[in-house]
Design a protein around this motif. Structure first.
Motif, PDB file in Angstrom:
ATOM      1  N   TYR A  26      -5.619   1.997 118.532  1.00 32.11           N
ATOM      2  CA  TYR A  26      -5.584   3.553 118.221  1.00 32.11           C
ATOM      3  C   TYR A  26      -6.446   4.302 119.004  1.00 32.11           C
ATOM      4  O   TYR A  26      -6.008   5.494 119.263  1.00 32.11           O
ATOM      5  N   ASP A  27      -7.651   3.623 119.788  1.00 28.81           N
ATOM      6  CA  ASP A  27      -8.388   4.538 120.461  1.00 28.81           C
ATOM      7  C   ASP A  27      -7.742   4.657 121.737  1.00 28.81           C
ATOM      8  O   ASP A  27      -7.749   5.967 122.162  1.00 28.81           O
ATOM      9  N   ALA A  28      -7.127   4.192 122.401  1.00 26.37           N
ATOM     10  CA  ALA A  28      -6.524   4.353 123.787  1.00 26.37           C
ATOM     11  C   ALA A  28      -5.146   4.826 123.718  1.00 26.37           C
ATOM     12  O   ALA A  28      -4.551   5.345 124.754  1.00 26.37           O
ATOM     13  N   LYS A  58      10.881 -10.469 127.430  1.00 30.65           N
ATOM     14  CA  LYS A  58      11.989 -10.290 128.419  1.00 30.65           C
ATOM     15  C   LYS A  58      11.273 -10.640 129.930  1.00 30.65           C
ATOM     16  O   LYS A  58      10.734  -9.394 130.093  1.00 30.65           O
ATOM     17  N   GLY A  59      11.685 -11.518 130.698  1.00 30.81           N
ATOM     18  CA  GLY A  59      11.065 -11.292 132.015  1.00 30.81           C
ATOM     19  C   GLY A  59       9.619 -12.013 131.890  1.00 30.81           C
ATOM     20  O   GLY A  59       9.130 -11.993 133.215  1.00 30.81           O
ATOM     21  N   ARG A  60       9.129 -12.437 131.039  1.00 29.51           N
ATOM     22  CA  ARG A  60       7.887 -13.109 130.649  1.00 29.51           C
ATOM     23  C   ARG A  60       6.806 -12.085 131.262  1.00 29.51           C
ATOM     24  O   ARG A  60       5.824 -12.661 131.789  1.00 29.51           O
ATOM     25  N   LYS A  61       6.890 -10.845 131.036  1.00 28.16           N
ATOM     26  CA  LYS A  61       6.002  -9.443 131.308  1.00 28.16           C
ATOM     27  C   LYS A  61       5.466  -9.020 130.130  1.00 28.16           C
ATOM     28  O   LYS A  61       6.143  -8.434 129.322  1.00 28.16           O
ATOM     29  N   VAL A  62       4.303  -8.981 129.914  1.00 30.90           N
ATOM     30  CA  VAL A  62       3.545  -8.272 129.048  1.00 30.90           C
ATOM     31  C   VAL A  62       3.157  -6.900 129.544  1.00 30.90           C
ATOM     32  O   VAL A  62       3.073  -6.632 130.708  1.00 30.90           O
ATOM     33  N   ARG A  63       3.110  -5.934 128.649  1.00 30.71           N
ATOM     34  CA  ARG A  63       3.011  -4.636 129.189  1.00 30.71           C
ATOM     35  C   ARG A  63       2.158  -3.862 127.931  1.00 30.71           C
ATOM     36  O   ARG A  63       2.063  -4.089 126.818  1.00 30.71           O
ATOM     37  N   SER A  64       1.758  -2.712 128.445  1.00 32.00           N
ATOM     38  CA  SER A  64       1.124  -1.723 127.640  1.00 32.00           C
ATOM     39  C   SER A  64       1.955  -0.165 127.705  1.00 32.00           C
ATOM     40  O   SER A  64       2.103   0.144 128.715  1.00 32.00           O
ATOM     41  N   VAL A  65       2.308   0.168 126.458  1.00 30.30           N
ATOM     42  CA  VAL A  65       2.990   1.440 126.398  1.00 30.30           C
ATOM     43  C   VAL A  65       2.387   2.784 125.805  1.00 30.30           C
ATOM     44  O   VAL A  65       1.678   2.386 124.608  1.00 30.30           O
ATOM     45  N   PRO A  66       1.987   3.704 126.296  1.00 30.00           N
ATOM     46  CA  PRO A  66       1.292   4.909 125.640  1.00 30.00           C
ATOM     47  C   PRO A  66       2.223   5.541 124.644  1.00 30.00           C
ATOM     48  O   PRO A  66       3.283   5.838 125.006  1.00 30.00           O
ATOM     49  N   VAL A  67       1.566   5.654 123.407  1.00 27.82           N
ATOM     50  CA  VAL A  67       2.599   6.312 122.406  1.00 27.82           C
ATOM     51  C   VAL A  67       1.661   7.642 121.760  1.00 27.82           C
ATOM     52  O   VAL A  67       0.317   7.566 122.032  1.00 27.82           O
ATOM     53  N   PRO A  68       2.179   8.283 121.218  1.00 27.00           N
ATOM     54  CA  PRO A  68       1.867   9.805 120.475  1.00 27.00           C
ATOM     55  C   PRO A  68       1.052   9.317 119.546  1.00 27.00           C
ATOM     56  O   PRO A  68       1.277   8.431 118.607  1.00 27.00           O
ATOM     57  N   PRO A  69       0.149  10.000 119.107  1.00 22.71           N
ATOM     58  CA  PRO A  69      -0.812   9.947 117.558  1.00 22.71           C
ATOM     59  C   PRO A  69       0.302   9.822 116.380  1.00 22.71           C
ATOM     60  O   PRO A  69       0.081   9.452 115.372  1.00 22.71           O
ATOM     61  N   HIS A  70       1.548  10.776 116.694  1.00 22.32           N
ATOM     62  CA  HIS A  70       2.356  10.848 115.620  1.00 22.32           C
ATOM     63  C   HIS A  70       2.870   9.330 115.149  1.00 22.32           C
ATOM     64  O   HIS A  70       3.017   8.935 114.118  1.00 22.32           O
ATOM     65  N   LEU A  71       3.368   8.365 116.135  1.00 19.20           N
ATOM     66  CA  LEU A  71       3.633   7.131 116.100  1.00 19.20           C
ATOM     67  C   LEU A  71       2.486   6.135 115.408  1.00 19.20           C
ATOM     68  O   LEU A  71       2.586   5.491 114.589  1.00 19.20           O
TER      69      LEU A  71
END
Length: 467
Positions: free
Chosen positions: A230-232, A254-267
């Motif tokens: 929530y902070d980031a 998929k692809g054995r890749k972890v990732r981070s996705v920026p999301v809006p406060p609304h979500l």
């Protein structure tokens, strides 16, 4: 050169002619080729001719000297026998889904049609007939995959010196259909909201995360409390829920890749509201493969892991994609008027004579799948002129070129800007031409920023416009 031809029926008499019958006279084939290093003896009915002993001896001597001799008798092994006893046991598919998919291709589309044929008889006519059968029942993408699988098998047979040629690779007249280019279709905001309003409130968050963060369906089902920062203001995509056979497992995305996705406060607010109403539940599943490992290393890697999932079924377990789609997703699409009603059939209930159950089956429409939410996420980002490298990273693609191939048609004004640049070039207006133009211009070219904000583009602050 080494090698000789033996006459098994007659031996030389005093006059030097072969007129004295042997004990094998008129029994079996008359001429035997022997003595060629690395080549098994072989018998023939005739001495001369293209299929006679002399022609065979010459060919065997030549290829043996060059180290290229392949005995055609090794190619008489049936394709099914070669695949089951030699090829398949040596294949390594770490992903159980890939392994199961390949096994299905072999069983249903290759061995079912060609399994009873010897390896050395699978040539152009056989491939032409087989390809015609596949094209009548399968899509071009699947046919392309199956053709590639057979080609791999035949190439292995070439490397194993059972056949001399892989006809899948040397074809000019018989080729599989080209794989269709993927063309993603995004939904409008109204469509997203309409489907969300008709789906069960317990899983509305799945729609929010799918369109707001671009997660694949299995990644949505594998999302845990610990993945929400929530902070980031990011969602960490660390796992997915996969179906292997009839069992569920946790696995890397998929692809054995972890990732981070920026999301809006609304979500993030939607996530909070969902957890307040339906607290996360603990789910334990094997990791990667439901089968018990054969080695200590495999047992350790496949050991069950436990996570607090945001979305779980009514019984508290992880969602099965097919069950979710049939009981929640497609009925919501029908209620929203996006697809037609299902076909209903009555099927007998096993062990209960005279009793039937109603089975509903919806028509398959790729543009109406859960994956369309992911396409919508990508379209919003690209329409806002977000960097394609960043979008590719958020989507979990192996390379930005994949993102461009799938979503290039969603990038705004691509053709319009190019048309304008060429118009300015023809008119000689050098001040309006991009620095990427040919360097035949004498006047200095101003550097224009590609940043949307500096160009005055109207960029959404967040994905709240979609949600």
């Amino acid at each position: 050169m080494p090698g000789y031809i033996e006459d098994r029926w007659y031996k030389k008499g005093p006059d030097g002619k072969r007129t004295i019958p042997t004990d094998r006279c008129n029994q079996g084939k008359r001429y035997r080729v022997a003595g060629v290093p690395g080549v098994r003896d072989r018998s023939f009915d005739k001495l001369t001719g293209i299929d006679g002993a002399k022609a065979w001896l010459a060919k065997a001597q030549h290829e043996s000297t060059r180290g290229e001799f392949i005995d055609p008798r090794d190619g008489t092994m049936l394709l099914r026998e070669y695949v089951e006893d030699h090829w398949w046991p040596n294949q390594n598919y770490p992903d159980p889904i890939t392994r199961a998919t390949m096994r299905g291709k072999l069983r249903n589309h290759i061995l079912a049609h060609l399994g009873a044929k010897p390896l050395n008889t699978i040539k152009t006519p056989q491939l032409r007939a087989w390809l015609k059968t596949l094209n009548a029942t399968l899509g071009p993408g699947t046919v392309n995959d199956v053709w590639g699988a057979l080609s791999s098998i035949l190439q292995a047979a070439v490397d194993d010196e059972r056949i001399t040629k892989n006809y899948c690779r040397s074809q000019r007249t018989v080729r599989p259909p080209a794989r269709p280019e993927p063309r993603a279709t995004a939904w409008s905001r109204e469509q997203v909201l309409l489907v969300r309003s008709h789906i069960d409130s317990r899983v509305q968050l799945a729609v929010d995360v799918g369109v707001g963060a671009g997660l694949r369906q299995g990644e949505v089902f594998g999302l845990a409390v610990e993945d929400i920062d929530y902070d980031a203001q990011v969602i960490h995509v660390r796992r997915q829920v996969k179906k292997v056979g009839s069992k569920l497992v946790f696995a890397l995305p998929k692809g054995r890749k972890v990732r981070s996705v920026p999301v809006p406060p609304h979500l993030l607010q939607r996530v909070r509201e969902h957890l307040e109403r339906w607290p996360a539940k603990t789910v334990t599943l094997p990791w990667g493969d439901p089968e018990e490992g054969a080695t200590e290393k495999e047992m350790k890697e496949r050991a069950p892991r436990t996570f607090e999932l945001l979305l779980t079924s009514a019984r508290g377990g992880a969602w099965r994609r097919d069950y979710f789609n049939d009981t929640l997703w497609k009925p919501a699409l029908e209620a929203a008027g996006l697809i037609g009603p299902p076909e209903e059939k009555k099927r007998p209930i096993a062990g209960k004579p005279g009793r039937f159950r109603t089975v509903k089956r919806y028509a398959e429409e790729r543009e109406m799948g859960f994956h369309s939410l992911r396409h919508t996420f990508a379209s919003v980002q690209l329409d806002a002129r977000e960097n394609v490298v960043a979008v590719s990273k958020w989507l979990g693609h192996a390379d930005p070129s994949i993102t461009l191939r799938i979503y290039a048609h969603m990038m705004p004004e691509a053709d319009g800007r190019g048309r304008t640049a060429m118009q300015n070039w023809f008119e000689g207006d050098t001040k309006k031409i991009s620095p990427a133009a040919p360097r035949v211009l004498e006047a200095p070219v101003p550097v224009l920023s590609d940043t949307p904000q500096e160009q005055g583009a109207d960029v959404p602050d967040s994905l709240a416009v979609v949600l």
